[in-house]
Design a protein around this motif. Sequence first.
Motif: not given
Length: 161
Positions: A14, A69-70, A129-131, A135, A137-139, A148, A151
Motif C-alpha cells: 500500500s 487502486g488500493h 479484490m478486483d484486478e 490496478r 481494489e479490495i472489495y 479503507l 471495504v
Amino acid sequence: MADVRATSYDGLISRGVGGEEWRGFLAECFGVGAEELFVAHGDRVNAELAGVPEDVRFAVFCTYQEMGGHFAQSFDVGIEGRMAERVGRREFAERLAARFDAYVLYGDTEPPGLWSLVLPDATRLLVAMDEEEDRAEIYLATGVIPGLPDVPVDEGLWALR
C-alpha cells in the motif's frame, strides 16, 4: 535442512518503496550483502543489468512497479532456496508490512479468488479484490483495513477453506 528450490515472493504493498529502501529492507530481512542483491524499478531492469557479467547470480532479485487502486506498488522478489529457508513467505510479508507501516497482499494457500493481506501489526486477513493490469481494489475483507473503512467486512470468507 532440506534443499528448498528458488522461489518468488510477489505481491502488492500500500506504500511506495524506493530502490534504496528496498535494498536496506532486503539486506536486513535475508541477511545478505549488497553484492548478493539486485533491486530495480520494473522499467529499469535491462539498464541496471547492463554491464553486469552474464554469469553473475544474485541471491535476491527484486523488481517493483507502481500500481493504482488500493495499492501503491507491485513487487516481485526472486530468492535462492537458502533465503526461503531463512524467511518464509508469510514472515516476509509481515516484516515488509511492519517495516514500511503498510498493508501487504500476497498469495500462498488461500482458496481461489482470495488473497492474504498482512497489516503492519502482523494481523492477517483474507480479502477478495478486483484486478486490472496495473490496478487492484479490495472489495471484501475478513476484518477492518485501516485506511479503507468502506471495504465491507465478511468473516465468512474464512469458511471458504
